[in-house]
Scaffold this motif. Structure first.
Motif, short mmCIF file in Angstrom:
data_model
loop_
_atom_site.label_atom_id
_atom_site.label_comp_id
_atom_site.label_asym_id
_atom_site.label_seq_id
_atom_site.Cartn_x
_atom_site.Cartn_y
_atom_site.Cartn_z
N GLY A 88 35.49 57.57 65.57
CA GLY A 88 35.12 56.26 65.07
C GLY A 88 34.86 56.30 63.59
N GLU A 89 34.62 55.12 63.04
CA GLU A 89 34.32 55.02 61.62
C GLU A 89 33.49 53.77 61.40
N GLY A 90 32.92 53.67 60.23
CA GLY A 90 32.10 52.52 59.89
C GLY A 90 31.49 52.71 58.53
N HIS A 91 30.35 52.08 58.32
CA HIS A 91 29.60 52.21 57.07
C HIS A 91 28.14 52.42 57.40
N ILE A 92 27.43 53.08 56.51
CA ILE A 92 25.98 53.17 56.63
C ILE A 92 25.36 52.69 55.33
N VAL A 93 24.17 52.14 55.45
CA VAL A 93 23.37 51.76 54.30
C VAL A 93 22.07 52.53 54.43
N HIS A 94 21.82 53.41 53.48
CA HIS A 94 20.65 54.29 53.50
C HIS A 94 19.59 53.76 52.55
N THR A 95 18.38 53.59 53.04
CA THR A 95 17.24 53.19 52.22
C THR A 95 16.20 54.31 52.31
N PRO A 96 16.31 55.33 51.44
CA PRO A 96 15.45 56.51 51.57
C PRO A 96 13.96 56.22 51.39
N GLY A 97 13.61 55.27 50.52
CA GLY A 97 12.20 54.96 50.30
C GLY A 97 11.51 54.45 51.55
N GLU A 98 12.25 53.79 52.40
CA GLU A 98 11.71 53.24 53.64
C GLU A 98 12.11 54.06 54.86
N LYS A 99 12.89 55.13 54.63
CA LYS A 99 13.42 55.97 55.71
C LYS A 99 14.13 55.11 56.75
N LYS A 100 15.09 54.33 56.26
CA LYS A 100 15.88 53.46 57.13
C LYS A 100 17.36 53.71 56.92
N ILE A 101 18.11 53.60 58.01
CA ILE A 101 19.56 53.66 57.95
C ILE A 101 20.11 52.53 58.80
N LEU A 102 20.96 51.73 58.20
CA LEU A 102 21.67 50.67 58.91
C LEU A 102 23.08 51.17 59.17
N ILE A 103 23.48 51.17 60.44
CA ILE A 103 24.82 51.61 60.85
C ILE A 103 25.66 50.36 61.07
#
Length: 132
Positions: A88-103
């Motif tokens: 599979g494939e996709g995109h991630i959005v990483h927000t390190p300050g909040e320790k969040k990852i949106l897949i």
């Protein structure tokens, strides 16, 4: 990586195999999480045939890139005797300050596997999936 996810490179070393396997030592390379903006990713299943036994070591990894980059990874892995399959494939959005990852990926089995891989590798992160 978590202890229950055996490193193929460590396993190869334990068995006395000295070759270096490109890109297999990390489940999630640091480059995938290096930026806070949207990054493309690939979900890949790797299988390494073991010497003197009838089974393969299997590992699922995430890699930075799109389908075009997969062709380069596949060429290198296959030259090392590693069977690879793009799951599979996709995109991630990483927000390190909040320790969040949106897949961001299409709904299906691969998004569940991506979520599991990230959850196991980054247990202190908040993960969220969206169709994308």
């Amino acid at each position: 990586p978590p202890p229950k996810v055996a490193s193929l490179q460590t396993e190869a070393a334990r068995r006395g195999q000295k070759r270096i396997i490109m890109g297999v030592h990390d489940i999630i390379p640091p480059s995938l999480l290096a930026k806070e903006n949207k990054q493309p990713f690939l979900l890949v299943k790797l299988r390494v045939k073991q010497e003197d036994v009838d089974f393969c070591l299997e590992k699922v990894v995430l890699r930075l890139g799109t389908e075009g980059a997969f062709k380069g990874y596949a060429h290198e892995w296959e030259s090392e005797g590693i069977d690879c399959h793009l799951m599979g494939e996709g995109h991630i959005v990483h927000t390190p300050g909040e320790k969040k990852i949106l897949i961001l990926s299409r709904q299906g089995d691969s998004h569940k596997v991506t979520f599991k891989v990230l959850m196991e590798a980054l247990p202190d992160y908040h993960l969220q999936w969206r169709d994308g």
